[in-house]
Write an enzyme that holds these catalytic residues in place. Structure first.
Site, short mmCIF file in Angstrom:
data_model
loop_
_atom_site.label_atom_id
_atom_site.label_comp_id
_atom_site.label_asym_id
_atom_site.label_seq_id
_atom_site.Cartn_x
_atom_site.Cartn_y
_atom_site.Cartn_z
N ASP A 208 -30.11 38.64 14.23
CA ASP A 208 -30.30 38.50 15.69
C ASP A 208 -31.29 39.52 16.22
O ASP A 208 -31.55 40.56 15.61
CB ASP A 208 -28.96 38.68 16.41
CG ASP A 208 -28.38 40.07 16.20
OD1 ASP A 208 -28.41 40.55 15.06
OD2 ASP A 208 -27.89 40.67 17.18
N GLU A 209 -31.86 39.19 17.36
CA GLU A 209 -32.66 40.11 18.18
C GLU A 209 -33.74 40.86 17.39
O GLU A 209 -33.90 42.07 17.52
CB GLU A 209 -31.73 41.10 18.89
CG GLU A 209 -30.73 40.42 19.83
CD GLU A 209 -29.80 41.41 20.52
OE1 GLU A 209 -29.45 41.16 21.67
OE2 GLU A 209 -29.41 42.41 19.90
N VAL A 210 -34.49 40.12 16.60
CA VAL A 210 -35.58 40.73 15.84
C VAL A 210 -36.74 41.03 16.80
O VAL A 210 -37.12 40.17 17.62
CB VAL A 210 -36.06 39.79 14.71
CG1 VAL A 210 -37.22 40.42 13.95
CG2 VAL A 210 -34.91 39.47 13.77
#
Length: 402
Positions: A208-210
């Site tokens: 997530d949230e790269v």
């Protein structure tokens, strides 16, 4: 996990098809015992119960990176989970902020990435948690989140591990650099070690949230993309997870990922479990994932670290899944999540309980009416307090008679 309880004046019986059904049945039995305040004694009513869980995966995520939680606090959380028949402990053990997992292969990761030597989980600590959980019918699934949420990894001195986001600022780092072949060897060794220690069928890979801006701003990565006919950073993420899924296949483990990988059209292995966490239109995304043939976990409705004044647990019953078409039993269940930005050992237990018990009931039973649950939760709060869990008030003013 079907169990049957019959209580008569002559005695009681508990029948189940597995040891785990017996454990849940014993918990049900204990909850039939109530304190009668007028005669100051404990009583149990004659009854007959046939019971089984609505979902197989009834979990709680605990973040131990943003604030280190002592092992005894985790043990207390596991005890409280068993009182509400939750059966999966999702251990978000590391993140950007700290790396408290002590790796035998790479000890520098915790030596340099943890908050301090007193904020590290040793192999013995982890084995203690796993065994305590096992005895209570709780599986422990570790999360090794990557390629984002890995800034603490970079402190461990692994050469070329993180992407340098700016050519002008050598200290500005972002996600794991997917262009370095040695990084995959490092990750394979780390995941192999974690898999051998935790020994669960599942391994959470995060995803997530790269920080895509970092990858976009790196001339090195842009050159690599051009040479390898990768048109965008989502393609670079796909390249990264192609290698990671090769590792999980070798380990014969089932990967769990956050919803971004599905939404970004990353090529997923056929057995991947997608965990939905964003609140907007989550039911339509759940249906889309199921229709694509992937198993699903839901957390969108149940972020316990989001708090407000009053009995906010009632909203946890509003997670409506009645419209989901699930012919192949791909909706495995869900998890309550306790993220650690403002949570440590001083408040994690009262913050989580009895609110997580409401999530547990939604995942266990057919009940979705929080009005009916109100008195039950009040009674369960007092029960947990008697058992040593500092559960906060469920419904406002009241008093627990011990």
């Amino acid at each position: 996990m079907l169990n049957e309880i019959k209580i008569r004046k002559s005695g009681g019986t508990l029948m189940a098809k597995s040891i785990w059904g017996i454990l849940r049945g014993l918990e049900s039995f204990s909850q039939l015992i109530i304190f009668e305040k007028y005669c100051l004694t404990f009583v149990i009513r004659c009854t007959s119960i046939t019971d089984y869980p609505k979902f197989r995966h009834r979990g709680l995520l605990l973040d131990t990176s943003r604030h280190y939680l002592p092992v005894q606090t985790i043990i207390s959380m596991l005890d409280a989970m068993s009182y509400s028949k939750l059966n999966v402990f999702h251990w978000h053990i590391i993140d950007d902020n700290s790396f408290p997992y002590q790796s035998k292969a790479f000890p520098s990761l915790s030596d340099k990435g943890a908050y301090g030597q007193s904020a590290i989980y040793s192999t013995n600590d982890i084995k203690l948690v796993i065994e305590h959980a096992r005895q209570r019918g709780i599986r422990v699934i570790p999360e090794i989140d990557s390629p984002g949420h890995t800034l603490s990894w970079g402190l461990g001195g692994i050469p070329g591990l993180l992407t340098q986001c700016s050519d002008t600022d050598p200290n500005y780092f972002g996600p794991i650099d997917p262009t370095v072949d040695e990084n995959y060897s490092f990750i394979k060794t780390l995941l192999t070690e974690v898999n051998e220690l935790f020994r669960d069928q599942y391994l959470h890979l995060g995803g997530d949230e790269v920080n895509m801006n970092c990858w976009n701003n790196s001339k090195k990565l842009q050159t690599f993309m051009t040479l390898n006919n990768i048109s965008n950073v989502e393609g670079l993420e796909d390249y990264y997870f192609k290698h990671i899924f090769n590792i999980t296949r070798e380990l014969k483990t089932v990967p769990i990922v956050w919803e971004e990988l599905f939404s970004d059209n990353i090529h997923l292995d056929h057995n991947v479990v997608v965990q939905i966490w964003k609140p907007n239109n989550f039911s339509s995304l759940v249906q889309e994932v199921i229709d694509s043939g992937y198993a699903v976990l839901i957390s969108s409705c149940w972020y316990l670290n989001y708090i407000k004044y009053g009995s906010d647990w009632s909203s946890f019953y509003n997670c409506d899944l009645s419209d989901i078409v699930d012919r192949n039993n791909l909706l495995l269940g869900g998890e309550a999540c306790v993220w650690g930005e403002f949570v440590d050992e001083t408040n994690v237990l009262p913050l989580s309980w009895p609110r997580a018990s409401a999530v547990a009931e939604v995942l266990w039973s057919q009940v979705t009416n929080y009005t009916e649950a109100r008195l039950r939760l009040e009674e369960h709060t007092c029960r947990m307090k008697r058992r040593g869990v500092p559960a906060q008030p469920a419904n406002g003013p009241g008093f627990c008679t011990y």
